[in-house]
Scaffold this active site. Structure first.
Site, PDB file in Angstrom:
ATOM      1  N   GLY A 208       0.845  -1.201   0.000  1.00 55.94           N
ATOM      2  CA  GLY A 208       0.000   0.000   0.000  1.00 55.94           C
ATOM      3  C   GLY A 208       0.872   1.239   0.000  1.00 55.94           C
ATOM      4  O   GLY A 208       2.052   1.177  -0.324  1.00 55.94           O
ATOM      5  N   ASN A 209       0.283   2.393   0.346  1.00 55.99           N
ATOM      6  CA  ASN A 209       1.079   3.628   0.458  1.00 55.99           C
ATOM      7  C   ASN A 209       0.415   4.545   1.478  1.00 55.99           C
ATOM      8  O   ASN A 209      -0.602   4.203   2.069  1.00 55.99           O
ATOM      9  CB  ASN A 209       1.232   4.297  -0.913  1.00 55.99           C
ATOM     10  CG  ASN A 209      -0.105   4.641  -1.512  1.00 55.99           C
ATOM     11  OD1 ASN A 209      -0.834   5.467  -0.988  1.00 55.99           O
ATOM     12  ND2 ASN A 209      -0.458   3.982  -2.614  1.00 55.99           N
ATOM     13  N   TYR A 210       1.011   5.723   1.665  1.00 58.86           N
ATOM     14  CA  TYR A 210       0.591   6.598   2.770  1.00 58.86           C
ATOM     15  C   TYR A 210      -0.613   7.484   2.461  1.00 58.86           C
ATOM     16  O   TYR A 210      -0.975   8.338   3.266  1.00 58.86           O
ATOM     17  CB  TYR A 210       1.753   7.501   3.184  1.00 58.86           C
ATOM     18  CG  TYR A 210       2.938   6.759   3.752  1.00 58.86           C
ATOM     19  CD1 TYR A 210       2.830   6.060   4.946  1.00 58.86           C
ATOM     20  CD2 TYR A 210       4.163   6.753   3.092  1.00 58.86           C
ATOM     21  CE1 TYR A 210       3.913   5.375   5.477  1.00 58.86           C
ATOM     22  CE2 TYR A 210       5.253   6.079   3.619  1.00 58.86           C
ATOM     23  CZ  TYR A 210       5.128   5.389   4.806  1.00 58.86           C
ATOM     24  OH  TYR A 210       6.186   4.719   5.328  1.00 58.86           O
TER      25      TYR A 210
END
Ligand code: PMT
Length: 399
Positions: A208-210
């Site tokens: 995933g990412n932020y």
């Protein structure tokens, strides 16, 4: 723009209540009809007599008028208004609004109001930046309320910082801008992607990412408040759905691709704000991968490029906008993406500026047009950035 507009002016217990007198006068001078609703603590700072002589209306504070027993209907009042403006709004009132604590006439009126709501916070610097106030303001934004950011300067506490209620003229300007722009996207269909995508490795792990979704949700909120029919295709985030917005929840890039390609043909405008994972594991393990002593290799394969696919099927008249998130050669890479994905413009976020971009409440952007012109903006709240993007799109339409 305020001529004949019916405005409820909510006043709460802050030293900035004195400014509400000027605010009422400014609104009236610009043609508005003003009904003041004041909280019990607001009356400690400013007298109802001053306000009623100015507005030529009795000031409402309690559910009943004490001597006559007359009941004030917060429902009727809420329906009467073209706009509700709460200025000054204390941390306590903001918290009550965010959580529906209807223990005074002002909050019950707020909960009954169908009109757009504007909130001008006024409080001490530390109170304003407290996580609880930040969260409550974020909740109000997600309800579609408009937050008129406080100004920086000397505060009643003796501290310096952000927290001063914005000046009455500027608040009145904000309302005027809203009424002149409010329905400018009526009849337009807008699709927005927001948040991260999760690419499953096994039942408990993902890539995933932020991205928090805040930027995309702010754009959805801003379009909806201007009358657009908004479809928000959202990756996994913890934000509430903005008022009046149709939300489609997805998890992976492939799911986002499906939803976006289904909705885009029917859209006038698409803003691709999601941080889409460019790669996904080739296979998702059916069971949790066990720890071993050997190195583990994960084979990743490219995900579909959603924006580029939409760029290929874009019809004349449709506007397709993208975002760019770069860690190096920002402008050059953004321009390359603009071309490659056949976008009409690209919004370049600054990763270099502390507090901008991922996760936080602020962003600092540069918009690059198809013809190469660059418009840079200072660091702003994400809702103000959303307004800038919409103003930019209005310019494309010549509105
Ligand atoms: O969610 P927040 O915490 O508020 O943060 C906001 C944000 C930083 C996520 C947002 O402002 C932002 O920049 N979103 C795009 C981030 C990104 O993935 O940029 P990119 O340079 O990798 O992609 C370029 C464009 O192509 C983007 O419009 C992206 O949505 C789109 N894209 C990318 C890859 C892919 N497979 N499909 C796409 O559609």
């Amino acid at each position: 723009m305020l001529k004949n507009k019916k405005i409820i002016l909510g006043i709460t217990g802050s030293i900035a209540a004195y400014k509400a007198v000027y605010l009422a006068r400014t609104l009236i001078k610009r043609g508005a009809e003003v009904q003041v609703v004041i909280t019990p603590s607001g009356k400690e700072f400013i007298t109802p007599v001053t306000l009623s002589s100015l507005t030529q209306k009795p000031v409402i504070s309690e559910f009943f008028t004490a001597n006559t027993g007359e009941w004030h209907s917060h429902v009727d009042l809420g329906l009467w208004a073209d706009a509700m403006l709460i200025a000054p709004a204390t941390a306590s009132t903001i918290a009550k609004m965010a959580n529906g604590v209807a223990d005074n006439m002002l909050i019950t009126t707020y909960l009954s109001a169908r009109a757009p709501v504007f909130v001008a916070p006024a409080m001490d610097f530390d109170m304003y930046r407290h996580p609880s106030t930040r969260r409550n303001l974020e909740l109000l934004r997600s309800y579609g309320n408009h937050i008129i950011e406080p100004a920086e300067g000397a505060l009643a506490s003796g501290l310096e910082g952000k927290g001063r209620m914005e000046e009455p003229e500027k608040i009145a300007d904000e309302l005027e801008r809203f009424f002149s722009a409010s329905k400018s996207f009526f009849g337009k269909k807008v699709m927005i992607t927001a948040g991260p995508t999760y690419e499953k490795i096994d039942p408990v792990r993902f890539i995933g990412n932020y991205s928090s979704g805040k930027m995309g949700y702010a754009i959805a909120t801003a379009f909806a408040s201007r009358g657009a029919e908004v479809t928000l295709i959202s990756g996994p985030v913890t934000l509430p759905t903005p008022a009046g917005v149709k939300r489609i929840d997805v998890e992976s890039a492939k799911e986002m691709y499906k939803a976006a390609t289904e909705n885009f043909p029917d859209s006038d405008i698409a803003v691709m704000c999601a941080a889409v994972a460019d790669f996904a594991p080739e296979q998702t393990n059916a069971t949790k991968i066990k720890r071993g002593n050997a190195d583990m290799m994960l084979k990743l394969i490219p995900n579909p490029d959603i924006a580029a696919s939409l760029g290929q099927i874009k019809k004349p008249g449709q506007i397709l906008a993208g975002f760019a998130l770069e860690s190096d050669n920002e402008e050059e890479n953004a321009r390359h993406k603009l071309e490659k994905k056949n976008l009409d413009f690209i919004v370049l976020n600054s990763l270099a500026d502390k507090g901008a971009c991922f996760g936080g409440d602020n962003n600092k952007i540069t918009i690059i047009s198809r013809t190469g012109e660059k418009t840079s903006y200072p660091m702003k709240s994400k809702s103000a950035v959303a307004d800038d993007i919409i103003t930019y799109i209005s310019g494309i339409y010549g509105k």
